[in-house]
Design an enzyme around this catalytic site. Structure first.
Site, PDB file in Angstrom:
ATOM      1  N   ASP A  72     -42.336 -68.634  65.060  1.00  0.00           N
ATOM      2  CA  ASP A  72     -41.913 -70.020  65.150  1.00  0.00           C
ATOM      3  C   ASP A  72     -42.375 -70.814  63.930  1.00  0.00           C
ATOM      4  O   ASP A  72     -43.571 -70.908  63.655  1.00  0.00           O
ATOM      5  CB  ASP A  72     -42.508 -70.605  66.431  1.00  0.00           C
ATOM      6  CG  ASP A  72     -42.079 -72.032  66.646  1.00  0.00           C
ATOM      7  OD1 ASP A  72     -40.870 -72.233  66.817  1.00  0.00           O
ATOM      8  OD2 ASP A  72     -42.931 -72.937  66.616  1.00  0.00           O
ATOM      9  N   THR A 105     -36.655 -75.423  63.499  1.00  0.00           N
ATOM     10  CA  THR A 105     -37.692 -75.795  62.535  1.00  0.00           C
ATOM     11  C   THR A 105     -37.623 -74.948  61.269  1.00  0.00           C
ATOM     12  O   THR A 105     -37.748 -75.472  60.167  1.00  0.00           O
ATOM     13  CB  THR A 105     -39.097 -75.658  63.161  1.00  0.00           C
ATOM     14  OG1 THR A 105     -39.224 -74.358  63.716  1.00  0.00           O
ATOM     15  CG2 THR A 105     -39.312 -76.681  64.244  1.00  0.00           C
ATOM     16  N   THR A 106     -37.390 -73.643  61.434  1.00  0.00           N
ATOM     17  CA  THR A 106     -37.339 -72.783  60.256  1.00  0.00           C
ATOM     18  C   THR A 106     -36.132 -73.145  59.390  1.00  0.00           C
ATOM     19  O   THR A 106     -36.220 -73.191  58.156  1.00  0.00           O
ATOM     20  CB  THR A 106     -37.259 -71.301  60.675  1.00  0.00           C
ATOM     21  OG1 THR A 106     -38.252 -71.061  61.664  1.00  0.00           O
ATOM     22  CG2 THR A 106     -37.498 -70.382  59.507  1.00  0.00           C
ATOM     23  N   ASP A 396     -38.288 -73.216  73.203  1.00  0.00           N
ATOM     24  CA  ASP A 396     -37.092 -73.346  72.364  1.00  0.00           C
ATOM     25  C   ASP A 396     -35.830 -73.294  73.211  1.00  0.00           C
ATOM     26  O   ASP A 396     -34.895 -74.064  73.001  1.00  0.00           O
ATOM     27  CB  ASP A 396     -37.029 -72.220  71.313  1.00  0.00           C
ATOM     28  CG  ASP A 396     -37.847 -72.549  70.067  1.00  0.00           C
ATOM     29  OD1 ASP A 396     -38.367 -73.681  69.989  1.00  0.00           O
ATOM     30  OD2 ASP A 396     -37.966 -71.672  69.198  1.00  0.00           O
TER      31      ASP A 396
HETATM   32  P1  ADP Z   1     -35.099 -71.853  63.736  1.00  0.00           P
HETATM   33  O1  ADP Z   1     -36.554 -72.143  63.757  1.00  0.00           O
HETATM   34  O2  ADP Z   1     -34.402 -72.527  62.601  1.00  0.00           O
HETATM   35  O3  ADP Z   1     -34.425 -72.068  65.032  1.00  0.00           O
HETATM   36  P2  ADP Z   1     -34.658 -69.062  64.224  1.00  0.00           P
HETATM   37  O4  ADP Z   1     -35.513 -67.944  63.762  1.00  0.00           O
HETATM   38  O5  ADP Z   1     -34.652 -69.391  65.661  1.00  0.00           O
HETATM   39  O6  ADP Z   1     -35.019 -70.315  63.363  1.00  0.00           O
HETATM   40  O7  ADP Z   1     -33.185 -68.707  63.754  1.00  0.00           O
HETATM   41  C1  ADP Z   1     -32.122 -69.550  64.034  1.00  0.00           C
HETATM   42  C2  ADP Z   1     -30.856 -69.030  63.384  1.00  0.00           C
HETATM   43  O8  ADP Z   1     -30.551 -67.713  63.854  1.00  0.00           O
HETATM   44  C3  ADP Z   1     -29.679 -69.916  63.730  1.00  0.00           C
HETATM   45  O9  ADP Z   1     -28.935 -70.151  62.568  1.00  0.00           O
HETATM   46  C4  ADP Z   1     -28.903 -69.075  64.723  1.00  0.00           C
HETATM   47  O10 ADP Z   1     -27.531 -69.374  64.738  1.00  0.00           O
HETATM   48  C5  ADP Z   1     -29.182 -67.675  64.233  1.00  0.00           C
HETATM   49  N1  ADP Z   1     -28.968 -66.645  65.259  1.00  0.00           N
HETATM   50  C6  ADP Z   1     -29.464 -66.579  66.497  1.00  0.00           C
HETATM   51  N2  ADP Z   1     -28.998 -65.493  67.165  1.00  0.00           N
HETATM   52  C7  ADP Z   1     -28.199 -64.843  66.312  1.00  0.00           C
HETATM   53  C8  ADP Z   1     -27.418 -63.640  66.390  1.00  0.00           C
HETATM   54  N3  ADP Z   1     -27.375 -62.895  67.482  1.00  0.00           N
HETATM   55  N4  ADP Z   1     -26.707 -63.283  65.294  1.00  0.00           N
HETATM   56  C9  ADP Z   1     -26.766 -64.022  64.164  1.00  0.00           C
HETATM   57  N5  ADP Z   1     -27.467 -65.156  64.031  1.00  0.00           N
HETATM   58  C10 ADP Z   1     -28.168 -65.567  65.088  1.00  0.00           C
HETATM   59 MG    MG Z   2     -34.729 -71.132  66.806  1.00  0.00          MG
END
Ligand code: ADP
Ligand code: MG
Length: 528
Positions: A72, A105-106, A396
């Site tokens: 996270d 957040t990322t 989340d």
């Molecule tokens: P954040 O802290 O920004 O939420 P995450 O590590 O949760 O970071 O990643 C979020 C990103 O991953 C988003 O752009 C989301 O659309 C993408 N994502 C989530 N699940 C999938 C998936 N199965 N395939 C491709 N992208 C995905």
């Molecule tokens: Mg996320």
């Protein structure tokens, strides 16, 4: 210009004019800018590898040896103990994203870092910072409009909410269970506290308890709190109970503050003790005059009072956390009363059951409250580390579902929205006059960092993937979607990979704000 030159200026041939202490440090102009940009980029780089379903985790070890394992962004930056002023601004991006919308957040920090990189490039091409700032602001407006365009048509039904939850949890450590397993409970929780006014996010609590598998995570229709009753010799389950909540002590009066007893004889001592006992008896009687079955007291409860109440079947919790007292009151409909003498039947709330269970901690479950809907996701996991990360994933999921249900807007995930917004910006740039145009184009390039990073974290060549993704996006909606072990360029919506639109909007806005604020700084003056 370089380095710290102290803060003195000469006026003609006159005495130097000191405006700052000699210890103060000053960095100006391009040095200040590049130092700040580098610091900001370094922060973004530190979370970038965690982005997306294939993002890696980080292990953070504190001074005292405490270990946190997480994926996270906000948690990583919080634990990193950053103390460079410019770097802290990026940490604030993560914090405000977490506070306002929860997820993303990322994404926000990664985007802010890339906006800074692009900024640096523009400065090298001799574009004035003010021009870049104006271009970025124009790009931000156009980007937010493009997010509106990307919103997926249709109602937010339970299926969409489930997709939102699984997308937000994918890639987080969920202790061996699939996000789908947990999504059901999360969607139910969000629906339970939804009213015409929106989702009451505060009515959803998350409580963790290690010592069991993540699959045992369950939804409790009420509150779970770490509290134990004064008397341990009572039944564990109490059904259909009247619940009282007291913000007071039920203990001996504070002698110093109240009456002082001048004791000069044995008789007087007996009298004094009798008076005190009488006083405690009155406390107990004040409770017994009502129909209270279970009493939550934020202050101390004397053993004698608890004993008297226990004999009459009243269960008493003492030193109850004030937040817990407030949520018990909210859930059961009890009033929070400051003086036991004022307690009346009308002040009591109702619960279908109050149940005690001992795990690693003693927990009380207050279920089926009589008033507002309040639910708790009771998160289980094998170890403390697993449970902690699972809690962040569940949070989340709850936040993302809340955003989607509240705003009714979801956009494609997997980088598709960023690609579409970047394409819209490149088109928009054509209509922007002068050098600002370059800044708008740079903003579009910065957005590519999201699909590029998703590709990189999935072990693909980021440049090739970006070329393919752009080409696919010209034909229609496309992102880099992870299903099981496969990573394919397909329509994310068809695969159920969707994010709340508000999460994307917030990420764009908070990243732009931080990048433009940092970029406007050309003088750093720090007192020693
Ligand atoms: P954040 O802290 O920004 O939420 P995450 O590590 O949760 O970071 O990643 C979020 C990103 O991953 C988003 O752009 C989301 O659309 C993408 N994502 C989530 N699940 C999938 C998936 N199965 N395939 C491709 N992208 C995905
Ligand atoms: Mg996320």
């Amino acid at each position: 210009m370089s380095g710290s030159q102290g803060a003195q200026r000469r006026r003609g041939g006159a005495q130097p004019l000191f405006i700052m202490s000699e210890d103060a440090e000053r960095t100006s102009g391009e040095d200040a800018q590049s130092a700040n940009i580098e610091a900001g980029k370094a922060v973004a780089e530190s979370v970038r590898t965690t982005l997306g379903p294939r993002g890696m985790d980080k292990m953070l070890v504190s001074d005292s040896g405490d270990v946190v394992i997480t994926n996270d962004g906000a948690t990583i930056l919080e634990e990193m103990d950053i103390d460079h002023p410019a770097a802290e601004m990026l940490v604030e991006v993560a914090e405000s994203q977490a506070e306002d919308v929860g997820d993303g957040t990322t994404t926000a920090v990664t985007l802010a870092g890339e906006l800074l990189s692009e900024f640096e490039r523009l400065l090298e091409d001799d574009i004035h910072p003010t021009t870049v700032v104006q271009g970025y602001k124009a790009a931000e407006r156009a980007a937010l409009e493009a997010v509106d365009e990307a919103v997926v048509e249709g109602e937010i039904d339970d299926e969409t909410l489930t997709e939102i939850v699984t997308t937000s949890m994918t890639g987080k450590g969920t202790g061996g269970v699939t996000p789908e397993t947990l999504a059901g409970d999360i969607v139910t929780a969000v629906r339970r506290v939804e009213t015409d006014a929106g989702v009451d996010r505060n009515a959803i609590s998350i409580t963790t308890q290690p010592g069991s598998s993540a699959g045992d995570t369950e939804l409790i229709e009420g509150i779970v709190a770490e509290e134990s009753p004064v008397r341990e010799d009572l039944a564990a389950t109490h059904e259909d109970v009247q619940v009282g909540v007291l913000d007071a002590d039920l203990d001996q009066r504070d002698l110093e503050a109240d009456a002082e007893w001048q004791v000069s004889s044995r008789d007087q001592l007996d009298q004094a003790l009798a008076a005190e006992e009488q006083h405690l008896q009155e406390y107990a009687e004040a409770v017994l005059e009502t129909d209270t079955d279970v009493l939550f007291v934020t202050g101390d409860v004397n053993d004698q009072v608890a004993g008297t109440l226990a004999r009459e079947g009243v269960v008493v919790f003492d030193s109850v956390d004030s937040d817990t007292a407030a949520s018990v009151a909210k859930a059961t409909g009890a009033g929070q009363i400051g003086d036991v003498e004022d307690l009346e039947d009308d002040d009591l709330g109702f619960a279908e059951s109050v149940r005690l269970e001992t795990f690693d901690d003693d927990l009380v479950f207050v279920e089926g409250g009589g008033d507002t809907e309040t639910v708790t996701l009771f998160v289980r996991g094998g170890t403390g580390h697993v449970t902690d990360e699972l809690e962040r994933a569940v949070r989340d999921g709850v936040d993302a579902a809340t955003q989607a249900a509240d705003t009714g807007e979801v956009v494609p995930g997997a980088g598709a929205t960023e690609l579409a917004v970047a394409a819209a910006l490149r088109e928009e740039a054509a209509s922007v006059e002068g050098r600002e145009q370059l800044a708008v184009e740079a903003f579009a390039d910065a957005l590519d960092v999201i699909p590029r990073t998703l590709a990189q974290n999935a072990g693909q060549d980021p440049i090739d993937a970006l070329v393919d993704l752009r080409a696919a996006n010209e034909e229609g909606r496309a992102g880099l979607v992870q299903t099981g072990e496969d990573t394919d360029i397909v329509d994310p919506v068809a695969e159920g990979v969707v994010d709340p639109a508000s999460v994307k909007r917030e990420a764009i806005s908070s990243a732009t704000e931080a990048a433009t604020m940092l970029a406007r700084i050309d003088d750093v003056i720090s007192a020693e």
